[in-house]
Design a protein around this motif. Structure first.
Motif, PDB file in Angstrom:
ATOM      1  N   SER A   1      -2.548  -2.596  12.640  1.00 21.84           N
ATOM      2  CA  SER A   1      -2.736  -3.823  13.323  1.00 21.84           C
ATOM      3  C   SER A   1      -1.311  -4.754  13.425  1.00 21.84           C
ATOM      4  O   SER A   1      -0.462  -4.576  12.512  1.00 21.84           O
ATOM      5  CB  SER A   1      -3.754  -4.764  12.888  1.00 21.84           C
ATOM      6  OG  SER A   1      -3.805  -4.904  11.316  1.00 21.84           O
ATOM      7  N   GLN A   2      -1.322  -5.464  14.230  1.00 19.02           N
ATOM      8  CA  GLN A   2      -0.087  -6.298  14.577  1.00 19.02           C
ATOM      9  C   GLN A   2       0.498  -7.039  13.078  1.00 19.02           C
ATOM     10  O   GLN A   2       1.813  -6.958  13.117  1.00 19.02           O
ATOM     11  CB  GLN A   2      -0.361  -7.284  15.598  1.00 19.02           C
ATOM     12  CG  GLN A   2       1.325  -7.865  15.956  1.00 19.02           C
ATOM     13  CD  GLN A   2       1.012  -8.955  17.158  1.00 19.02           C
ATOM     14  OE1 GLN A   2      -0.139  -8.895  18.028  1.00 19.02           O
ATOM     15  NE2 GLN A   2       1.865  -9.640  17.552  1.00 19.02           N
ATOM     16  N   GLU A   3      -0.214  -7.509  12.316  1.00 20.85           N
ATOM     17  CA  GLU A   3       0.119  -8.220  11.193  1.00 20.85           C
ATOM     18  C   GLU A   3       0.947  -7.459  10.180  1.00 20.85           C
ATOM     19  O   GLU A   3       1.444  -7.732   9.031  1.00 20.85           O
ATOM     20  CB  GLU A   3      -0.848  -9.008  10.561  1.00 20.85           C
ATOM     21  CG  GLU A   3      -1.910  -8.127   9.749  1.00 20.85           C
ATOM     22  CD  GLU A   3      -3.089  -7.972  11.028  1.00 20.85           C
ATOM     23  OE1 GLU A   3      -4.096  -7.532  10.145  1.00 20.85           O
ATOM     24  OE2 GLU A   3      -2.859  -8.093  12.031  1.00 20.85           O
ATOM     25  N   LYS A   4       0.758  -6.012  10.300  1.00 17.44           N
ATOM     26  CA  LYS A   4       1.182  -4.924   9.251  1.00 17.44           C
ATOM     27  C   LYS A   4       2.644  -5.137   9.252  1.00 17.44           C
ATOM     28  O   LYS A   4       3.107  -5.144  10.212  1.00 17.44           O
ATOM     29  CB  LYS A   4       0.422  -3.547   9.510  1.00 17.44           C
ATOM     30  CG  LYS A   4      -1.188  -3.727   9.387  1.00 17.44           C
ATOM     31  CD  LYS A   4      -1.486  -3.764   7.821  1.00 17.44           C
ATOM     32  CE  LYS A   4      -3.105  -3.612   7.973  1.00 17.44           C
ATOM     33  NZ  LYS A   4      -3.789  -4.041   6.617  1.00 17.44           N
TER      34      LYS A   4
ATOM     35  N   VAL B   1      -6.794   1.550   1.938  1.00 18.72           N
ATOM     36  CA  VAL B   1      -5.312   1.073   1.823  1.00 18.72           C
ATOM     37  C   VAL B   1      -4.911   0.696   3.023  1.00 18.72           C
ATOM     38  O   VAL B   1      -4.192  -0.386   3.172  1.00 18.72           O
ATOM     39  CB  VAL B   1      -4.586   2.371   1.100  1.00 18.72           C
ATOM     40  CG1 VAL B   1      -3.016   1.961   1.214  1.00 18.72           C
ATOM     41  CG2 VAL B   1      -5.160   2.975   0.031  1.00 18.72           C
ATOM     42  N   ILE B   2      -4.859   1.356   4.108  1.00 18.53           N
ATOM     43  CA  ILE B   2      -4.525   0.938   5.383  1.00 18.53           C
ATOM     44  C   ILE B   2      -5.100  -0.323   5.908  1.00 18.53           C
ATOM     45  O   ILE B   2      -4.493  -1.098   6.426  1.00 18.53           O
ATOM     46  CB  ILE B   2      -4.706   1.819   6.464  1.00 18.53           C
ATOM     47  CG1 ILE B   2      -3.888   3.318   6.266  1.00 18.53           C
ATOM     48  CG2 ILE B   2      -4.362   1.476   7.954  1.00 18.53           C
ATOM     49  CD1 ILE B   2      -4.245   4.408   7.022  1.00 18.53           C
ATOM     50  N   LYS B   3      -6.418  -0.529   5.466  1.00 24.13           N
ATOM     51  CA  LYS B   3      -7.068  -1.840   5.907  1.00 24.13           C
ATOM     52  C   LYS B   3      -6.588  -3.111   5.090  1.00 24.13           C
ATOM     53  O   LYS B   3      -6.374  -4.161   5.547  1.00 24.13           O
ATOM     54  CB  LYS B   3      -8.552  -1.627   5.753  1.00 24.13           C
ATOM     55  CG  LYS B   3      -9.378  -2.890   6.178  1.00 24.13           C
ATOM     56  CD  LYS B   3     -10.923  -2.412   6.003  1.00 24.13           C
ATOM     57  CE  LYS B   3     -11.897  -3.947   6.163  1.00 24.13           C
ATOM     58  NZ  LYS B   3     -13.352  -3.597   6.104  1.00 24.13           N
ATOM     59  N   GLN B   4      -6.485  -2.809   3.791  1.00 26.01           N
ATOM     60  CA  GLN B   4      -6.441  -3.964   2.761  1.00 26.01           C
ATOM     61  C   GLN B   4      -4.739  -4.314   2.560  1.00 26.01           C
ATOM     62  O   GLN B   4      -4.384  -5.369   2.385  1.00 26.01           O
ATOM     63  CB  GLN B   4      -7.015  -3.593   1.591  1.00 26.01           C
ATOM     64  CG  GLN B   4      -8.597  -3.601   1.590  1.00 26.01           C
ATOM     65  CD  GLN B   4      -9.044  -3.253   0.305  1.00 26.01           C
ATOM     66  OE1 GLN B   4      -8.623  -3.723  -0.832  1.00 26.01           O
ATOM     67  NE2 GLN B   4     -10.210  -2.559   0.040  1.00 26.01           N
ATOM     68  N   ALA B   5      -3.914  -3.232   2.795  1.00 24.78           N
ATOM     69  CA  ALA B   5      -2.462  -3.529   2.299  1.00 24.78           C
ATOM     70  C   ALA B   5      -1.890  -4.214   3.462  1.00 24.78           C
ATOM     71  O   ALA B   5      -2.274  -4.183   4.630  1.00 24.78           O
ATOM     72  CB  ALA B   5      -1.764  -2.319   2.108  1.00 24.78           C
TER      73      ALA B   5
ATOM     74  N   GLY C   1       0.797  -1.153   0.130  1.00 23.17           N
ATOM     75  CA  GLY C   1       0.073  -0.105   0.041  1.00 23.17           C
ATOM     76  C   GLY C   1       0.821   1.321   0.088  1.00 23.17           C
ATOM     77  O   GLY C   1       1.658   1.266   0.960  1.00 23.17           O
ATOM     78  N   LEU C   2       0.705   2.064  -1.175  1.00 23.61           N
ATOM     79  CA  LEU C   2       1.327   3.455  -1.100  1.00 23.61           C
ATOM     80  C   LEU C   2       0.561   4.626  -0.344  1.00 23.61           C
ATOM     81  O   LEU C   2      -0.556   4.721  -1.141  1.00 23.61           O
ATOM     82  CB  LEU C   2       1.855   3.978  -2.457  1.00 23.61           C
ATOM     83  CG  LEU C   2       2.291   5.078  -2.714  1.00 23.61           C
ATOM     84  CD1 LEU C   2       3.653   5.266  -2.030  1.00 23.61           C
ATOM     85  CD2 LEU C   2       2.370   5.199  -4.406  1.00 23.61           C
ATOM     86  N   LEU C   3       1.004   5.067   0.629  1.00 28.26           N
ATOM     87  CA  LEU C   3       0.172   6.434   1.143  1.00 28.26           C
ATOM     88  C   LEU C   3       0.625   7.535   0.674  1.00 28.26           C
ATOM     89  O   LEU C   3       1.713   7.999   0.387  1.00 28.26           O
ATOM     90  CB  LEU C   3       0.218   6.187   2.650  1.00 28.26           C
ATOM     91  CG  LEU C   3      -0.296   4.744   3.466  1.00 28.26           C
ATOM     92  CD1 LEU C   3       0.136   4.881   4.673  1.00 28.26           C
ATOM     93  CD2 LEU C   3      -1.714   4.713   3.153  1.00 28.26           C
TER      94      LEU C   3
END
Length: 375
Positions: free
Chosen positions: A84-87, A62-66, A4-6
């Motif tokens: 979230s921890q897995e990011k 983007v934050i949710k799906q990437a 995800g590109l922010l």
């Protein structure tokens, strides 16, 4: 894996990578999700990202799906709280300076990488964002100085008389300093440079500048090419030499920094007071305290008739090429993290991967950062 590109904040015109990088990632079977308008300030449209193979979405999506989020600047508290921890997070967030941010990443159990922690090595050069962005900073610093200076840079011989060339003093001969020297010389100025590292003398002189030597400097091969803290005796000699040369200079470009520490004070207000009226100081170290005592980050102040410009983010003023270089650095680094099937693989046997990874599974991985937070 989905990257995800922010979009950066309003004060940052760059984007972490341009559409050309998207195309390369797609070839490696990595999908890319781009926040709406992420590249607009770098003149990269959403349509260009879509054409390269990316999908466009709102920031929250983007934050949710990437799985893997990429930016340039450090994330704010709101963004960190939303992860979230897995990011996985990657940006340039100066972990030696932003200690509280590192602790936040650690407490959340996030895997994070900071591009300014890339080990300084021959292999790491292709990923070194500090060097690529310093190239932009050194270039822009001299151009702004030339615009602000109320006199010419080059020598002119005219019917109205001879105009003497400007004298430029560059403090610090790293990538930004060397670029500043090169541009100042191209503009016709006489250039002098100071650095505590004797190894850069040949490079300075090859660019046509005079190298100011002060005997007794301490050097450390383990410092990765950076300057190290000096003795008080050397600092006194250094200060005297710098003061003498600054008094004769029309322009001073300050580039000296020590990772994880406040920038060394090289131009006290007493030295500024002795400079010529109309002189210009450009302080690229303003965000970490500045080499000039009177510098204020992101501000221009005038003291003793001298314009002091505190500017630590010149790359944002050249967003197209700066983003292009930054993105290429990131792509080269990502190639160490993804296999040919587009799967994320964290290999701590790779010195670059381990050195750039700051936190992972609730631990601080980077040894230098860990020594500061957990001495």
């Amino acid at each position: 894996m989905r990257i995800g590109l922010l979009k950066e904040s309003d004060s940052e015109s760059r984007v972490a990578f341009l559409p050309e990088v998207v195309a390369s990632l797609i070839k490696r079977k990595v999908s890319v999700l781009v926040e709406t308008g992420a590249g607009e300030s770098a003149l990269a449209s959403d349509a260009a990202y879509e054409e390269a193979g990316a999908s466009i979405a709102q920031r929250s999506e983007v934050i949710k799906q990437a799985d893997f989020l990429i930016g340039i600047q450090a994330p704010d508290d709101k963004l960190v709280a939303s992860l979230s921890q897995e990011k996985i997070w990657l940006s340039q967030y100066n972990p030696l300076w932003n200690i509280e941010l590192v602790k936040s990443f650690q407490s959340k159990g996030l895997t994070t990488f900071s591009m300014d922690a890339i080990p300084r090595s021959t292999r790491g050069q292709a990923m070194d964002v500090l060097s690529s962005q310093a190239t932009v900073a050194g270039y822009k610093a001299v151009l702004e100085a030339a615009l602000k200076l109320p006199s010419f840079f080059p020598m002119f011989m005219t019917a109205a008389g001879t105009i003497r060339p400007a004298t430029v003093l560059v403090l610090g001969a790293g990538v930004a300093g060397l670029q500043a020297i090169a541009i100042a010389r191209k503009l016709g100025a006489q250039v002098q440079a100071f650095d505590v590292r004797s190894a850069v003398k040949e490079e300075v002189m090859s660019l046509g500048a005079k190298f100011i030597e002060v005997e007794g400097a301490q050097e450390d091969s383990a410092a990765g090419g950076y300057a190290v803290e000096q003795s008080e005796d050397f600092k006194q000699k250094q200060q005297q030499a710098i003061n003498e040369h600054a008094a004769k200079a029309n322009v001073v470009i300050c580039t000296a920094q020590i990772p994880g520490r406040k920038a060394p004070l090289l131009l006290p207000k007493e030295a500024v007071a002795k400079m010529k009226p109309g002189s210009v100081i450009i302080d690229l170290a303003a965000s970490t305290g500045g080499n000039c005592e009177l510098s204020k980050d992101n501000e221009t102040v005038v003291e003793y008739g001298v314009s002091i410009i505190g500017q630590s983010n010149y790359p944002s003023q050249m967003p197209i090429d700066a983003s292009k270089m930054f993105g290429k650095n990131i792509l080269n680094f990502l190639e160490l993290l993804f296999n040919e099937e587009g799967e994320f693989s964290l290999n701590f046997d790779d010195a670059i991967v381990k050195g750039t990874c700051i936190t992972h599974q609730g631990e601080i991985v980077n040894e230098r950062v860990r020594s500061i937070i957990q001495p």
